[in-house]
Design an enzyme around this catalytic site. Sequence first.
Site, PDB file in Angstrom:
ATOM      1  N   CYS A 138     125.695  15.322  -5.952  1.00 50.14           N
ATOM      2  CA  CYS A 138     126.918  14.521  -6.047  1.00 50.14           C
ATOM      3  C   CYS A 138     127.396  14.124  -4.657  1.00 50.14           C
ATOM      4  O   CYS A 138     127.835  12.995  -4.450  1.00 50.14           O
ATOM      5  CB  CYS A 138     128.009  15.275  -6.804  1.00 50.14           C
TER       6      CYS A 138
ATOM      7  N   CYS B 220     136.475  15.007   1.858  1.00 49.86           N
ATOM      8  CA  CYS B 220     136.024  15.893   0.787  1.00 49.86           C
ATOM      9  C   CYS B 220     136.206  15.187  -0.552  1.00 49.86           C
ATOM     10  O   CYS B 220     137.142  14.408  -0.722  1.00 49.86           O
ATOM     11  CB  CYS B 220     136.853  17.176   0.847  1.00 49.86           C
TER      12      CYS B 220
ATOM     13  N   CYS C  43     122.813  -9.504  18.579  1.00 54.17           N
ATOM     14  CA  CYS C  43     122.718  -8.877  19.892  1.00 54.17           C
ATOM     15  C   CYS C  43     123.160  -7.424  19.776  1.00 54.17           C
ATOM     16  O   CYS C  43     124.105  -7.105  19.060  1.00 54.17           O
ATOM     17  CB  CYS C  43     123.594  -9.599  20.911  1.00 54.17           C
TER      18      CYS C  43
ATOM     19  N   CYS D 192     126.177 -11.242  28.936  1.00 59.44           N
ATOM     20  CA  CYS D 192     125.383 -10.199  28.292  1.00 59.44           C
ATOM     21  C   CYS D 192     123.935 -10.309  28.753  1.00 59.44           C
ATOM     22  O   CYS D 192     123.497 -11.349  29.234  1.00 59.44           O
ATOM     23  CB  CYS D 192     125.474 -10.370  26.778  1.00 59.44           C
TER      24      CYS D 192
ATOM     25  N   CYS E 238     121.570 -10.574  26.870  1.00 59.66           N
ATOM     26  CA  CYS E 238     120.896 -11.546  26.001  1.00 59.66           C
ATOM     27  C   CYS E 238     121.114 -12.965  26.512  1.00 59.66           C
ATOM     28  O   CYS E 238     120.558 -13.907  25.978  1.00 59.66           O
ATOM     29  CB  CYS E 238     121.402 -11.424  24.569  1.00 59.66           C
TER      30      CYS E 238
ATOM     31  N   CYS F 158     154.737 -57.390  17.779  1.00 61.27           N
ATOM     32  CA  CYS F 158     154.310 -58.639  17.174  1.00 61.27           C
ATOM     33  C   CYS F 158     153.315 -58.402  16.050  1.00 61.27           C
ATOM     34  O   CYS F 158     152.430 -57.583  16.158  1.00 61.27           O
ATOM     35  CB  CYS F 158     153.673 -59.531  18.236  1.00 61.27           C
TER      36      CYS F 158
ATOM     37  N   CYS G 297     148.026 -61.130   9.917  1.00 57.27           N
ATOM     38  CA  CYS G 297     149.369 -60.581   9.961  1.00 57.27           C
ATOM     39  C   CYS G 297     149.309 -59.086   9.717  1.00 57.27           C
ATOM     40  O   CYS G 297     148.686 -58.620   8.759  1.00 57.27           O
ATOM     41  CB  CYS G 297     150.231 -61.262   8.893  1.00 57.27           C
TER      42      CYS G 297
HETATM   43 ZN   LIG Z   1     138.256  19.718   0.068  1.00 53.15          ZN
HETATM   44 ZN   LIG Z   2     152.413 -61.333   6.747  1.00 51.96          ZN
HETATM   45 ZN   LIG Z   3     124.402 -10.297  23.949  1.00 59.97          ZN
HETATM   46 ZN   LIG Z   4     127.419  17.314  -9.135  1.00 59.34          ZN
END
Ligand SMILES: [Zn+2]
Ligand SMILES: [Zn+2]
Ligand SMILES: [Zn+2]
Ligand SMILES: [Zn+2]
Lengths: 149, 576
Positions: free
Chosen positions: B162, B182, B231, B253, B255, B313, B326
């Site tokens: 488990c 836990c 990287c 780096c 790289c 204008c 226009c």
């Molecule tokens: Zn515990």
């Molecule tokens: Zn016009």
């Molecule tokens: Zn790097």
């Molecule tokens: Zn168990």
Amino acid sequence: MSNIFTKRLTKELRDLQANPPAGIVVDKADDDLKSWKVVIRGAEGTLYDGETFKLQFKFSNNYPLESPEVIFLDNIPIHPHIYSNGHICLSILYDQWSPALTISSVCLSIQSMLSSAVKKERPPDNAMYILTAKKSPKATTWAFHDDKV
Amino acid sequence: MSAMDYDDDYMDDDDVDEYDSDTGMDVDDDGEDDYGAGDGFAPVVADRDVKKPYEVDFKVHSTDEIVAFQTKEVAHVAGILGCLPEHAATLLRTFKWNKERLIERYMEDPEGESEKAGVVMDAQKQAKFAIVKGFECPICCNDDADMETLALHCEHRFCRDCYAHYLNEKVAEQGESRRIQCMSAGCKVVVDEITVEKVVAPEILAKYRSLLLRTYVDDSVHLKWCPAPDCVYAIECHIASNQLLEVVPTVRCKCGHQFCFGCGLPDHQPCICVLVRFWLKKCADDSETANWISANTKECMKCMSTIEKNGGCNHMTCKKCKHEFCWVCLGPWSDHGTAWYNCNRFDEKASIDARDTQAKSRQALERYLHYYNRYANHEQSAKLSSELLEKTAIKMEALQSTSTLSWIEVQFLRKACDVLLESRMTLKWTYSFAYFLSRDNMTALFEDNQRDLEMAVENLNELLERPIPGVDVASTAATTITPQQQPSHHHVNNGAGTPTSMSKEPSATSLPPLTPSHSTPSVLVEDSIRDLRQQVLDKMGYVKTRREVLLSDTTQGLREHRWGMNVDMKTGILFD
Ligand SMILES: [Zn+2]
Ligand SMILES: [Zn+2]
Ligand SMILES: [Zn+2]
Ligand SMILES: [Zn+2]
Ligand SMILES: [Zn+2]
Ligand SMILES: [Zn+2]
């Protein structure tokens, strides 16, 4: 894991039927054990005394490593940590889940959460939440109100 | 042909690559206190002759070195606290590797701090594996007689399988490492590294370790992973956040990726991090600008080219096709007769205010676009870098086959490309920096430096794009380059966006005469190539000098608070 799933839930069902804790009754467990309905009764001397509520549990194959999805159905208790769509704001159902928790211990936690309420009211953000919430409460990122109430 | 002196000046020139060899693999070994948050570090400069004002000290570390740092820190703290290394490691992670704070707090309240961190020091209570008679695992409900179980020092016992499933889930699915607790509900005890090691499969352990290492670097303010994809190096740099207002801590780096240690973005000298943030936000909000443009430009009905209205204008004439129309109704002007007010939708009185506001926002927009266009132009040119590099590779091949130059001797072209691109990035960021400068005599100095560098860059660019006399690039290309790569197919930013009135830099000399390639005697070719090489080296040197001058002066100006800023450094809001 599905081996553990079956073994664990079979045992939980057997234990709950043989020695049910006070006010907790398994109403129905599907044959494949994936969906359960559990009825819990409000404890004596609390705001919910005499009322009964139905919880729906849904389990993934990864149970108990993964928490079950737990919501209220039908008659949703009016409580500052329970939304009107049945979603429950309780940390052990989400990020505080432990595989050592059981259906029985979850029901007892919810029962005790009901017991500690001093006023029947919806969470302040209820209206907003139910508009935006997904179907499963596990899809919500929960900020827990506080552990006591 | 004297090859040697070419080699020398090429090699001496190469200060960029020196970082690599100098910052090498030397894990600190000079005592305990040279690593960790906030303490006196050993100098991390690669010992180059003189550090320029805009350069910062940094060091590149391999994953192994980071592991070694971590191990050393853990051992050191374990020694001081008198505990097992795995417990020291858990404590250090809780304190985000701030050794001083951990030791101080721990000395005050050992039990409290241990509990908070989920550590139990008592050697008697270490995690233990055991086969326990009659035990049923509360998780899987297995009760096999020979089942191995594990309890951490909290003594919550579960079966080993488990735990293995649980740790797999936490590490592989949820990416957790530091604070795996836990399995018991509500128990805060942390599963330490030694225990994880004993329980999980090798591949999960490897993932777990790399996650731990990630958090180690993420938690340390003096370390950053190189953001280049895949990287594996981390950079160490000790720069305080208030220094970010004075210098851009560009690190390189192993790289080859050059980035800002302050914000993680690619090198953005000389524009400091906060201004980069404002600038990028401004550019992202550009949809606003785009709206303005769409509201203030229309397409010519005839040729569809975009026309911007820039006066009151309404008689518009398309610059391209000379179509007259226009602005208000977009109808042909000829329909309006000689009186523009034939179009009665234009109410001059009501539009005076509107035009006023428009003029103001237009001014702000024009100012922004002035800088943005130049910024974007250099960015665009740099994006075409791969093309220039490929073209240059073709030229280098051609040079080698046409002349007696060796591979090493033709590297100057490659090097010149690198210098060009680096300077383009610098230029790009000078425009966002300048956008935030308020106009005063100091700005003029900045702009002089900017213009000098820009001219130098464009001249070098032009030289690199020019065909080499006597060298048949096309024939070489066919054999060495992928078919779609047409050499000299089109120009890589041949100075677009640069004022054409710009004068040549003083050192510019005339080029060697262009001689027809097929009839060129090889001696002449050699000569012209040597000539070209010298020119490229000269221009490249000049670009480097101009860049250094600009960066040094800008940084010095920041230190001396010489630059007037037209922006609130906290909010990014421009002053009027
Ligand atoms: Zn515990
Ligand atoms: Zn016009
Ligand atoms: Zn790097
Ligand atoms: Zn168990
Ligand atoms: Zn930055
Ligand atoms: Zn036109």
